[in-house]
Design an enzyme around this catalytic site. Sequence first.
Site, PDB file in Angstrom:
ATOM      1  N   GLY A   1       0.833  -1.191   0.000  1.00  0.00           N
ATOM      2  CA  GLY A   1       0.000   0.000   0.000  1.00  0.00           C
ATOM      3  C   GLY A   1       0.867   1.239   0.000  1.00  0.00           C
ATOM      4  O   GLY A   1       2.099   1.166   0.024  1.00  0.00           O
TER       5      GLY A   1
ATOM      6  N   PRO B   1       2.819   4.818   1.131  1.00  0.00           N
ATOM      7  CA  PRO B   1       3.654   5.087   2.314  1.00  0.00           C
ATOM      8  C   PRO B   1       2.840   5.700   3.455  1.00  0.00           C
ATOM      9  O   PRO B   1       1.867   6.420   3.228  1.00  0.00           O
ATOM     10  CB  PRO B   1       4.691   6.101   1.792  1.00  0.00           C
ATOM     11  CG  PRO B   1       4.628   6.014   0.307  1.00  0.00           C
ATOM     12  CD  PRO B   1       3.241   5.597  -0.045  1.00  0.00           C
ATOM     13  N   GLY B   2       3.291   5.397   4.667  1.00  0.00           N
ATOM     14  CA  GLY B   2       2.729   6.055   5.841  1.00  0.00           C
ATOM     15  C   GLY B   2       1.437   5.496   6.363  1.00  0.00           C
ATOM     16  O   GLY B   2       0.786   6.130   7.198  1.00  0.00           O
ATOM     17  N   VAL B   3       1.012   4.298   5.909  1.00  0.00           N
ATOM     18  CA  VAL B   3      -0.259   3.744   6.388  1.00  0.00           C
ATOM     19  C   VAL B   3      -0.052   2.789   7.557  1.00  0.00           C
ATOM     20  O   VAL B   3      -1.014   2.201   8.048  1.00  0.00           O
ATOM     21  CB  VAL B   3      -1.024   3.032   5.245  1.00  0.00           C
ATOM     22  CG1 VAL B   3      -1.426   4.021   4.180  1.00  0.00           C
ATOM     23  CG2 VAL B   3      -0.195   1.914   4.649  1.00  0.00           C
TER      24      VAL B   3
ATOM     25  N   THR C   1       4.862  -1.091   8.367  1.00  0.00           N
ATOM     26  CA  THR C   1       6.043  -1.542   9.117  1.00  0.00           C
ATOM     27  C   THR C   1       5.772  -1.595  10.614  1.00  0.00           C
ATOM     28  O   THR C   1       6.115  -2.564  11.297  1.00  0.00           O
ATOM     29  CB  THR C   1       7.236  -0.603   8.831  1.00  0.00           C
ATOM     30  OG1 THR C   1       7.459  -0.550   7.422  1.00  0.00           O
ATOM     31  CG2 THR C   1       8.485  -1.095   9.523  1.00  0.00           C
TER      32      THR C   1
ATOM     33  N   SER D   1      -7.452   3.364 -16.932  1.00  0.00           N
ATOM     34  CA  SER D   1      -8.695   3.556 -16.170  1.00  0.00           C
ATOM     35  C   SER D   1      -9.477   4.801 -16.571  1.00  0.00           C
ATOM     36  O   SER D   1     -10.605   4.986 -16.119  1.00  0.00           O
ATOM     37  CB  SER D   1      -8.394   3.606 -14.665  1.00  0.00           C
ATOM     38  OG  SER D   1      -7.570   4.710 -14.366  1.00  0.00           O
TER      39      SER D   1
ATOM     40  N   LYS E   1      -9.772   5.543  -4.869  1.00  0.00           N
ATOM     41  CA  LYS E   1     -10.525   6.420  -5.770  1.00  0.00           C
ATOM     42  C   LYS E   1     -11.847   6.876  -5.140  1.00  0.00           C
ATOM     43  O   LYS E   1     -12.255   8.031  -5.288  1.00  0.00           O
ATOM     44  CB  LYS E   1     -10.789   5.688  -7.088  1.00  0.00           C
ATOM     45  CG  LYS E   1      -9.521   5.450  -7.909  1.00  0.00           C
ATOM     46  CD  LYS E   1      -9.800   4.630  -9.155  1.00  0.00           C
ATOM     47  CE  LYS E   1      -8.533   4.419  -9.977  1.00  0.00           C
ATOM     48  NZ  LYS E   1      -8.778   3.606 -11.179  1.00  0.00           N
TER      49      LYS E   1
END
Length: 819
Positions: free
Chosen positions: A392, A394-396, A399, A715, A758
Amino acid sequence: MNLEDDFDLDSIFSSEERGDHSDFFPVITDEDPDGISKYDIPDLLPILPLRNMVVFPGVVIPINVGREKSLRLIKDAQAKGGLIGAVAQKDAAIEEPTTADLNNYGTAAVILKVLEMPDNSTTVIIQGKKRFHISEYLTTDPYFNAYVTGLKDLMPDFEKEREFEAIVSSVKDMAIKIVKLSPNIPNEAVFALKNIHTPLYLVNFICANSEINVKAKQLLLEESELYARSVKLLELLSTELQMLELKNDIQKKVKAELDNQQKEYLLNQQIKTIQNELGGNPVEKDIEELKEKAKSKKWNEEVAKMFEKETDKLYRLNPATGEYSVQLNYLQTLLDLPWSEYSEDLFDMELANEILDRDHFGLEKVKDRILEHLAVLKLKGDLKSPILCLYGPPGVGKTSLGKSVAEALGRKYVRMSLGGLHDEAEIRGHRKTYVGAMPGRIIQNMKKAGTSNPVFILDEIDKISKDFRGDPASALLEVLDPEQNESFHDNYLDIDYDLSKVMFIATANTIGTISPPLRDRMEMIDVSGYILEEKVQIAERHLLPKQLKNHGLEAGSFSFPKETLERIVVGYTRESGVRELDKRVAQVARRLAKRVAFNESVDSVVLVEHLAELLGKPLYSKEMYAGNEFAGVVTGLAWTAVGGDILYIETSLSKGKGRLTITGNLGEVMKESAVIAVEIIKSRAAELSIKPEIFDNWNIHIHVPEGAIPKDGPSAGITMVTSLASAFTQCKVKKSIAMTGEITLRGKVLPVGGIREKILAAKRADIKEIILSSQNQKDVEDIKPEYVKGLKFHYVDTIGDVINIALTKQKVSNPLKLE
């Protein structure tokens, strides 16, 4: 040189014989060289074959006679005056030579004395007189008789006399050096060489007694010019001298090494004795400590045998050598690894769920998967750990989720960053024979964990690269295959290690760069971005308390209303995760801490109007729906690395010859979608009440705003078709509607990815309705109801359905007159 090797005067003469000067035979004749050159030899001579020996004129030399033919020849020759022809055999191994086995050149020699030796052998002392050439053999029985032609030794011309003297002097000096260097020649030979003053005798004497082979000596004998013979001899002596010098150097080095080894051995014995007096040998103590630690290890029989073998090897090594420390480090690594040592899993399902919810907001799929694994493990008691890949933007929290999982399971936590890794040895390690060898990072982290079932985070697995040192991704195939990793082979350990109980969790931003075989071995879990409400919750529950504490502010000393947090998220961040949001909250905390430190008055409630002072002007404006006042402008939905976003497709028509222009920094796939969209509109012109000639009289320009940002993907297909349909019909697009989907040339709408991101982007932009492929309905149903609240979805199969839903009958103001 082999002066004493060829004959030993002590073995030939008794002391009484050598005392009688009449019986003492010198090794070189004292005759005048002119006498030898004038020496007449008969035309017919008995020929004596010699093995490993060439006789030169003027040289006295002993020969051992053993053949019956040769003994008879000597006996008959003594009776007739003692003159024989000495000829060297071509091959010394032939016991009964024929005429073909003899050289054509030899030396006429006089028998000086025949001696019967104590071992019943016969030694004959002969003196070379004159060189000859065999013309023809007369008889071969009872011994060889041949017609011969005497050969003279040609002295150098007057012009070469000085040069000849220099060559002879060089030959003499070199021969003396060889005598001094050779261990087989007595130093008395130097005296003999110094006392030979005749160039002919000197050259012949050295030719006869040097250690050059018989073939080379024969060539020297056949050379009639003394000058040329001397030059050839000088070349041969030079080679012999170089060989002797090389041998001596090697012997000196070997002797020095042996002396050093003996010295080291004696010193080590003395050190060992001193150490024993002081309480023991430290090497033995090290080995005893290693063996004592090994008793508590739970390794299998194979590892135990390997340890015992390597310990015995260590005992035999010298502690002063580099190999000793390498071996010791290897054994310590074996002992430090947690062979078959496992931590007990916590089977408190409620506590595990509470820990996961406490540390991370959302991420329901991941949490459910962890709890499922824990439930099966609780019921079955034994289960191979899953290998998960969280991918996914970054930052979610991908890690940091690993730490929470480890705490929830009661396991150790280790993390290995794979970003930029390009050497296979980082995974598998180096063989311990290399200097500075180490185990791979997998084994190093297992040693660090202290158990064989930790939660192991493989961070940034999509950023592995490869070069000439190998492909780390291929090495990871064994690590991440549940059927293989129970016998993972590290090059340094050189023995299998069980990784089957390790819970591997890989993280990635995109799965496109992960090799298909590696991706196939992992269970892929999509960790998408957060909506506004989730970010506010995360900031309130986690980020604010953490940053207030990090900046020395008491918990609860400041409060942030929901509106303030929403403004920070919308105006100062643009991301799917919360990393940038964390930085903005930290910035606010720093500004507040500064004011507190300066004893300034600070409001305990941080309001929206305070943000401009604390964070500056908003960095981003909220991307809002732009309306439907213009023909050819349609709202599409896009996926980016930092989450979803809306984008506009704009179509403009101008008088021309039907040329198509596409702008907006688009990739090849998106350009192809635009071409397909134009062809679909042309093929459906009748359905849309568009006159066919319009396509030949009007140029089409398709543009996607924000041209500095690269865009690609299929898309936007249905969005482009709708935009073209609106432009050619001059009808309005339905208000507050957005769409995403790939289009085929026959008008079929295909599913696309990134649906959750989206939808969140559409919701942020106040979109009310969304058109999707019917095959994307399952993706929408996986999303939490609160995320899709207030949105209406239209699921379509064909482009006709899209146009019917999105395009209204109402014309735009001031429509173009298309003819």
